[in-house]
Structure formats: C-alpha cells, structure tokens
Design an enzyme around this catalytic site. Structure first.
Site, PDB file in Angstrom:
ATOM      1  N   CYS A  82     143.978 -53.350  92.708  1.00 49.98           N
ATOM      2  CA  CYS A  82     143.451 -54.150  91.595  1.00 49.98           C
ATOM      3  C   CYS A  82     143.066 -55.567  92.061  1.00 49.98           C
ATOM      4  O   CYS A  82     142.081 -55.696  92.770  1.00 49.98           O
ATOM      5  CB  CYS A  82     144.462 -54.140  90.449  1.00 49.98           C
ATOM      6  SG  CYS A  82     143.661 -54.489  88.881  1.00 49.98           S
ATOM      7  N   ILE A 142     144.269 -51.900  84.672  1.00 50.97           N
ATOM      8  CA  ILE A 142     144.575 -53.087  83.856  1.00 50.97           C
ATOM      9  C   ILE A 142     143.592 -54.205  84.225  1.00 50.97           C
ATOM     10  O   ILE A 142     143.638 -54.721  85.339  1.00 50.97           O
ATOM     11  CB  ILE A 142     146.025 -53.575  84.106  1.00 50.97           C
ATOM     12  CG1 ILE A 142     147.021 -52.434  83.867  1.00 50.97           C
ATOM     13  CG2 ILE A 142     146.354 -54.779  83.221  1.00 50.97           C
ATOM     14  CD1 ILE A 142     148.433 -52.725  84.368  1.00 50.97           C
ATOM     15  N   HIS A 184     146.601 -49.289  89.593  1.00 51.00           N
ATOM     16  CA  HIS A 184     147.949 -49.648  90.069  1.00 51.00           C
ATOM     17  C   HIS A 184     148.716 -48.370  90.448  1.00 51.00           C
ATOM     18  O   HIS A 184     149.376 -47.792  89.592  1.00 51.00           O
ATOM     19  CB  HIS A 184     148.713 -50.364  88.945  1.00 51.00           C
ATOM     20  CG  HIS A 184     148.285 -51.773  88.718  1.00 51.00           C
ATOM     21  ND1 HIS A 184     149.020 -52.854  89.155  1.00 51.00           N
ATOM     22  CD2 HIS A 184     147.204 -52.283  88.090  1.00 51.00           C
ATOM     23  CE1 HIS A 184     148.404 -53.969  88.813  1.00 51.00           C
ATOM     24  NE2 HIS A 184     147.305 -53.664  88.161  1.00 51.00           N
ATOM     25  N   GLU A 186     151.412 -48.014  91.946  1.00 53.63           N
ATOM     26  CA  GLU A 186     152.875 -48.218  91.973  1.00 53.63           C
ATOM     27  C   GLU A 186     153.494 -48.073  90.587  1.00 53.63           C
ATOM     28  O   GLU A 186     154.708 -48.072  90.455  1.00 53.63           O
ATOM     29  CB  GLU A 186     153.191 -49.612  92.560  1.00 53.63           C
ATOM     30  CG  GLU A 186     153.014 -50.804  91.618  1.00 53.63           C
ATOM     31  CD  GLU A 186     151.560 -51.200  91.337  1.00 53.63           C
ATOM     32  OE1 GLU A 186     150.630 -50.495  91.774  1.00 53.63           O
ATOM     33  OE2 GLU A 186     151.358 -52.219  90.641  1.00 53.63           O
TER      34      GLU A 186
HETATM   35  N1  GLN Z   1     141.335 -58.947  86.556  1.00 43.38           N
HETATM   36  C1  GLN Z   1     142.310 -59.395  87.504  1.00 43.38           C
HETATM   37  C2  GLN Z   1     141.671 -60.365  88.490  1.00 43.38           C
HETATM   38  O1  GLN Z   1     140.520 -60.626  88.433  1.00 43.38           O
HETATM   39  C3  GLN Z   1     142.954 -58.226  88.222  1.00 43.38           C
HETATM   40  C4  GLN Z   1     143.856 -57.468  87.286  1.00 43.38           C
HETATM   41  C5  GLN Z   1     144.954 -56.713  87.938  1.00 43.38           C
HETATM   42  O2  GLN Z   1     145.275 -56.910  89.105  1.00 43.38           O
HETATM   43  N2  GLN Z   1     145.608 -55.863  87.173  1.00 43.38           N
HETATM   44  O3  GLN Z   1     142.344 -60.867  89.311  1.00 43.38           O
END
Ligand code: GLN
Length: 203
Positions: A82, A142, A184, A186
């Site tokens: 992410c 997310i 994610h 994990e």
């Molecule tokens: N949108 C977040 C960012 O730009 C990342 C979100 C996440 O790691 N769950 O850093």
C-alpha cells in the site's frame, strides 16, 4: 532454512508496523523494527508497511534511510504494501501541486496512482488470484494505490476488476527482489503472500 534465524525488518516510522511483526511471527521468522540504517544492516529482508506515504517518506529522509534502503534492495528482498508500494515505485501520478509530495525510492520501474481506488469510504476487500502464489487470496484495500504502468522488467502478479471502476487495475507486481502490493497482505489470516515474500530470502 531455519526460519527463526532470519530477521525480517519492518520499517518502523509510521503505519501498520505491529500487524506486519505479528504476521512475521506467525510464519516463524524473527521480526525486527527498523528505524535507522544500523537496524537495516541487521535485516535479511525489509517490509515497507502501509500507512501514510507522505509521513513515511518525510521520516525516511529525516532518519537518513533513503539511500541505505535503495542499496539494501539490490542485495536483499523488499516488500512494499500500500503506502509501501507508493514508496517503492519510480513515479507517482497525480500528486497535487499544493499537497506535500512523496519522494519515491524507485526500486522498480512502475508508475502508481496514489489513492487510485478513492478515499477511506472506498476501501474494500476482495479475493485475488496471484501468479505463482495462489487463488482465492483475501485482499484488504484501504485508500489503496494501483499500478498504472509497469515497465518491461516488472512482472505483474495480480489484476482486479471491480464494480466501482471501469477496466482492470494492476494490484501486485515484482521485479527480482522487490515485491509490491496495493493491498495489506498482513491483515488477514491468509499469509501466503507474506510467506512467498519470505521465501525470497537466500538460504
Ligand atoms: N493512501 C495512502 C497514501 O497515500 C496509503 C494507504 C495505505 O497504506 N493503506 O499514503
């Protein structure tokens, strides 16, 4: 390989650090929070967790970790999840001129769309098939980024289509030692992606 003898570092500046350390422990490896270049030296692999890429990028510079992580990735495996994917990329698309910019590490040749799947309200969970890893892998997204362009050296491992958008998005890829996911891995009980990553550690 004796798993317990291998140290998996988790970049411990901001974000989903305890969740990664817990997953590492479940797989039987030793987890190591990494805050400094000296910590990084002790690690056999490094995870850059999800969180807020602006904060992680700023703290990475303040802790003089930028070049050490780049050098590390040439010899040892790195997983970016992410926000970690955003940081591993070579290009970040659609960064707002006024907002705080994220400086990516450029560990693999790909361009990412930050918050490409929308804001918090657009977070979702789905099942993925991942090339070489398996099918029906639960994946939690997310405020997730996706890979808009993957260079010729990059192997795409998973794509998704979703009712909320048109077309197909790349959500997992690898280039040699470097593995990245939009989601994610994990956060669910299914640790196949984490296990696959750890299998990249030389014996
Ligand atoms: N949108 C977040 C960012 O730009 C990342 C979100 C996440 O790691 N769950 O850093």
């Amino acid at each position: 390989m004796r798993r317990g003898s291998k140290m998996i570092g988790v970049l411990d500046l901001q974000g989903a650090v305890p969740e990664h350390l817990a997953a590492i422990k479940k797989l039987g490896y030793a987890g190591l929070p990494v805050k400094t270049p000296a910590d990084l030296d002790k690690a056999d692999a490094l995870i850059i967790p999800g969180g807020e890429s602006t904060a992680i990028s700023r703290l990475m510079r303040e802790n003089a970790l930028f070049k050490p992580i780049r050098d590390f990735s040439r010899k040892r495996p790195v997983l970016g999840t992410c926000a970690g994917l955003i940081l591993c990329a070579s290009e970040i698309l659609g960064q707002n001129e006024d907002a705080q910019k994220v400086a990516p590490l450029g560990l693999l040749d790909c361009a990412v769309s930050r918050n490409g799947f929308g804001r918090q309200a657009n977070s979702f969970e789905t099942m993925l098939s991942m090339d070489g890893i398996g099918d029906d892998i639960p994946a939690v997204f997310i405020r997730a980024p996706y890979i808009e362009r993957a260079g010729p050296s990059v192997k795409v491992l998973a794509r998704i289509s979703h009712a909320g958008f048109h077309g197909v998005r790349i959500v997992a890829a690898e280039c040699g030692n470097v593995l990245v996911t939009s989601f994610h891995p994990e956060l669910t009980g299914d640790l196949r992606v984490m296990d696959y990553f750890c299998s990249k550690i030389p014996r």
